[in-house]
Write a protein that holds these residues in place. Sequence first.
Motif, PDB file in Angstrom:
ATOM      1  N   LEU A 186      38.564  40.872  42.195  1.00 18.94           N
ATOM      2  CA  LEU A 186      38.508  41.988  43.130  1.00 18.94           C
ATOM      3  C   LEU A 186      38.611  41.499  44.580  1.00 18.94           C
ATOM      4  O   LEU A 186      39.333  42.081  45.389  1.00 18.94           O
ATOM      5  CB  LEU A 186      37.222  42.791  42.932  1.00 18.94           C
ATOM      6  N   LEU A 187      37.904  40.431  44.889  1.00 16.92           N
ATOM      7  CA  LEU A 187      37.959  39.896  46.255  1.00 16.92           C
ATOM      8  C   LEU A 187      39.362  39.400  46.593  1.00 16.92           C
ATOM      9  O   LEU A 187      39.855  39.620  47.699  1.00 16.92           O
ATOM     10  CB  LEU A 187      36.930  38.774  46.419  1.00 16.92           C
ATOM     11  N   THR A 188      40.016  38.794  45.627  1.00 14.59           N
ATOM     12  CA  THR A 188      41.400  38.349  45.831  1.00 14.59           C
ATOM     13  C   THR A 188      42.306  39.554  46.071  1.00 14.59           C
ATOM     14  O   THR A 188      43.144  39.531  46.989  1.00 14.59           O
ATOM     15  CB  THR A 188      41.895  37.547  44.612  1.00 14.59           C
ATOM     16  N   ASP A 189      42.129  40.602  45.284  1.00 14.27           N
ATOM     17  CA  ASP A 189      42.931  41.818  45.462  1.00 14.27           C
ATOM     18  C   ASP A 189      42.724  42.426  46.846  1.00 14.27           C
ATOM     19  O   ASP A 189      43.657  42.974  47.442  1.00 14.27           O
ATOM     20  CB  ASP A 189      42.595  42.863  44.397  1.00 14.27           C
ATOM     21  N   ARG A 190      41.517  42.332  47.355  1.00 18.32           N
ATOM     22  CA  ARG A 190      41.214  42.891  48.675  1.00 18.32           C
ATOM     23  C   ARG A 190      41.767  42.031  49.808  1.00 18.32           C
ATOM     24  O   ARG A 190      42.275  42.549  50.797  1.00 18.32           O
ATOM     25  CB  ARG A 190      39.701  42.994  48.877  1.00 18.32           C
ATOM     26  N   LEU A 191      41.614  40.720  49.689  1.00 21.74           N
ATOM     27  CA  LEU A 191      41.847  39.845  50.838  1.00 21.74           C
ATOM     28  C   LEU A 191      43.216  39.167  50.880  1.00 21.74           C
ATOM     29  O   LEU A 191      43.751  38.942  51.962  1.00 21.74           O
ATOM     30  CB  LEU A 191      40.755  38.772  50.905  1.00 21.74           C
ATOM     31  N   LEU A 192      43.766  38.817  49.735  1.00 18.71           N
ATOM     32  CA  LEU A 192      45.013  38.052  49.735  1.00 18.71           C
ATOM     33  C   LEU A 192      46.175  38.783  50.418  1.00 18.71           C
ATOM     34  O   LEU A 192      46.892  38.178  51.216  1.00 18.71           O
ATOM     35  CB  LEU A 192      45.379  37.625  48.314  1.00 18.71           C
ATOM     36  N   LEU A 229      30.411  40.000  46.742  1.00 25.13           N
ATOM     37  CA  LEU A 229      31.386  39.512  45.766  1.00 25.13           C
ATOM     38  C   LEU A 229      31.501  37.988  45.823  1.00 25.13           C
ATOM     39  O   LEU A 229      31.642  37.328  44.784  1.00 25.13           O
ATOM     40  CB  LEU A 229      32.751  40.162  45.997  1.00 25.13           C
ATOM     41  N   MET A 230      31.411  37.422  47.024  1.00 35.67           N
ATOM     42  CA  MET A 230      31.441  35.960  47.165  1.00 35.67           C
ATOM     43  C   MET A 230      30.268  35.330  46.433  1.00 35.67           C
ATOM     44  O   MET A 230      30.420  34.334  45.737  1.00 35.67           O
ATOM     45  CB  MET A 230      31.402  35.558  48.638  1.00 35.67           C
TER      46      MET A 230
END
Length: 195
Positions: free
Chosen positions: A30-36, A16-17
Motif C-alpha cells: 500500500l505504501l508503495t502504491d501511494r508513494l512510488l 504503514l512504515m
Amino acid sequence: MALRDAELQELGDGALMVLFARGDHGAARLLTDRLLPRAWRHAARVLGDPAEAEDVAQEAMLRLWRAAPDWRQDGAAQPATWLHRVVANLAVDRLRRAGRSTGLDPEADPPDDAPGPEARMIDAGRRSALDAALATLPERQRQAVVLRHIEGMSNPEIAEILGIGVEAVESLTARGKRALRKALEGQKEALGYGD
C-alpha cells in the motif's frame, strides 16, 4: 482479506512504515502504491528522462525500505517528505554526474484517455512549453517550483525536502514563477490562452 486492506487504507504513511518494519507486506504494498508514482513524477520532472526517473524512484524506495526498521511514527519526518528529499538528492546527483541540466520529456506523464485529440494536442503543447521553460531554471528553483506547483506540496514540506528554510522556498518559487512567466509570455496565443 478485503477488510484487512480497508483497515490498512485508513492508516497514515508513518503507521504503514512501522507495520512494514514488523514484516507486514500488505503495508509495504500500500505504501508503495501511494508513494512510488509521486516519486517517479518528481524525478521525471527534474531529470526529463522517464527511464532515469524510474531508476531514481526505485532507488529512493529501496532506501525508504532500508530505513523502515529505524522509523519512528512519532518522528518529525513523514515518509512522503523523506522520500521526496531522497528523490531530489538522487536526481541532482545524476544531473551533476552527467554535467547537464536537461529539459523535460513531454511524454513523461502517462496519457489520459478522457480528452479528445485536439485537447491532448493542446495539453501536450502546453506541457512541452512548460517543461522547456522549467529546464531553463536553476536546479533549486526548478525543484521548488515542481514540488510546490506540480506536486502540490506545502512550503514547509519543500523546505524539509530541500534542506532549506521556508523563506528560501518562498523566494525560490517566486523567482521561478517570474522566470517561467517571462519565458512563456510570448507563447500565450500559441498555447491557446488568448487573453
